[in-house]
Motif scaffolding. Structure first.
Motif: not given
Length: 410
Positions: A392-404
């Protein structure tokens, strides 16, 4: 014999990763279902869009949603001298401890609250002017006593005929996660709620559900994927950091939940097909239901006051009760008491070493380092949680409540 250590001996520092601040999603995407979806299926990782979820789910799955609704639990009251005091309503104390009747209380009530700027609030009441049902209203707050981590606050308001739910709707702000470090907006009023939210009482959103649009729900129905709704009112403890060196020193927060008789029957009839939880709160509800059933199977005469799942209950030795027997014990209890729903509380901690009894998979966002939610993910997919988060970090996922989002199918 489990390959995992006793969860009480786990160190939270073994469940960490580097989360760059810019990877925390500060706002929701324009469209709910256009968030990304990481699919972990038996060790294989693929990348999708959330709108494709109905296509990648097991076709015979039962999806279990948490239909709690976030209340506007942050109140900014004014001292007579003009300074602002922030009150964050955590849970009701009097005259009702249960959330539903507490929200309908009129005139006055007492709640546990977190107090911001509390050192500047020496004595006397603080007030808040607001509009409710198109009329001016006034809320007064008095601090009765301060305890470790919270204060008891007596609220009273005029017009006294307003239910407390209307007071919060008119006077309060949505309690966005503290790490967003911003005030709520008109957009948050819509987007920090699921489209299926029904029962007021949460002070944090069940964020895995934020990705579901009406279009995705319709696609699930079209494909014959069945749904069930449970209610767990998410508490502020969901953001509580683990400060202890070992999990034995961490006290889980308690949360109230409700499961109807119809849903217990649905779960019993669905076996052995997969049950998938939408969010960690739905998963904790499903597993807590098993542990209450196991308790009722051994003591059918339990009272409503004893319907509580403690933090370490799953890790204590005791006679094994099958999932079917546990769910049937819940149904028998409800039939015996004439209730149409089970009302209980849970402090369940799901950590490596836990064996899942009801849920076989999870839809969830990406969680904070060193959090109990990361422990839960590790309990479900084992050490592969690191592969998932590294991907997820390497492929630009968005994190936490409003994330992916992610779909985890071990």
């Amino acid at each position: 014999m489990s390959a995992f250590p006793d969860p009480r001996q786990l160190s939270i520092h073994d469940f960490t990763y580097q989360l760059p601040p810019e990877r925390i999603a500060p706002e929701p995407l324009p469209d709910r279902d256009q968030s990304r979806l990481l699919v972990y299926r038996g060790g294989t990782i693929t990348d999708q869009r959330f709108a494709q979820l109905p296509q990648v789910l097991p076709p015979d799955a039962l999806l279990v949603f948490n239909d709690t609704k976030v209340v506007r639990a942050r109140l900014f009251c004014q001292k007579p001298t003009g300074g602002l005091i922030e009150l964050f309503c955590l849970e009701p104390v009097a005259p009702h401890r249960a959330i539903e009747p507490a929200m309908q209380q009129t005139g006055s009530c007492v709640w546990k609250c977190l107090v911001g700027n509390g050192k500047r609030w020496k004595t006397g009441p603080v007030t808040l002017e607001f509009m409710a049902e198109d009329q001016p209203a006034t809320l007064t707050a008095e601090r009765l006593e301060a305890a470790e981590g919270y204060s008891l606050i007596r609220f009273s308001w005029e017009p006294a005929a307003l239910p407390f739910a209307e007071v919060l709707r008119g006077a309060g702000h949505l309690p966005l996660p503290p790490y967003l470090n911003r005030t709520d907006t008109a957009a948050d009023a819509v987007r920090y709620q699921t489209v299926y939210a029904a029962h007021e009482g949460a002070v944090a959103a069940p964020t895995a559900g934020l990705h579901f649009s009406e279009a995705v729900l319709a696609d699930l129905t079209r494909r014959g994927i069945t749904e069930a709704r449970v209610t767990l009112h998410v508490g502020a403890g969901t953001f509580q950091p683990v400060k202890a060196n070992q999990m034995a020193g961490h006290a889980m927060h308690g949360e109230p939940f409700v499961v109807t008789t119809a849903v217990v029957r649905q779960l019993l009839a669905h076996a052995p097909r997969p049950v998938l939880a939408v969010g960690t709160t739905s998963l904790r509800t499903l597993e807590s239901l098993y542990w209450l059933g196991a308790k009722l199977a051994q003591n059918p005469a339990a009272t409503e006051e004893t319907l509580h799942v403690s933090q370490w209950q799953p890790y204590e030795t005791g006679p094994e009760v099958s999932t079917a027997a546990a769910l049937q014990a819940v149904l028998d209890y409800l039939a015996q008491t004439g209730a149409d729903a089970l009302h209980a509380t849970t402090q369940l901690l799901i950590a490596p070493g836990y064996r899942f009894r009801v849920a076989q998979g999870l839809i969830t966002n990406f969680h904070q380092p060193e959090s109990t939610l990361l422990l839960l993910v590790s309990a479900l997919i084992g050490p592969d949680w690191r592969r998932v988060y590294d991907h997820a970090l390497a492929h630009d996922y968005r994190f936490l409540s409003y994330g992916d989002s992610s779909l985890l199918l071990p």
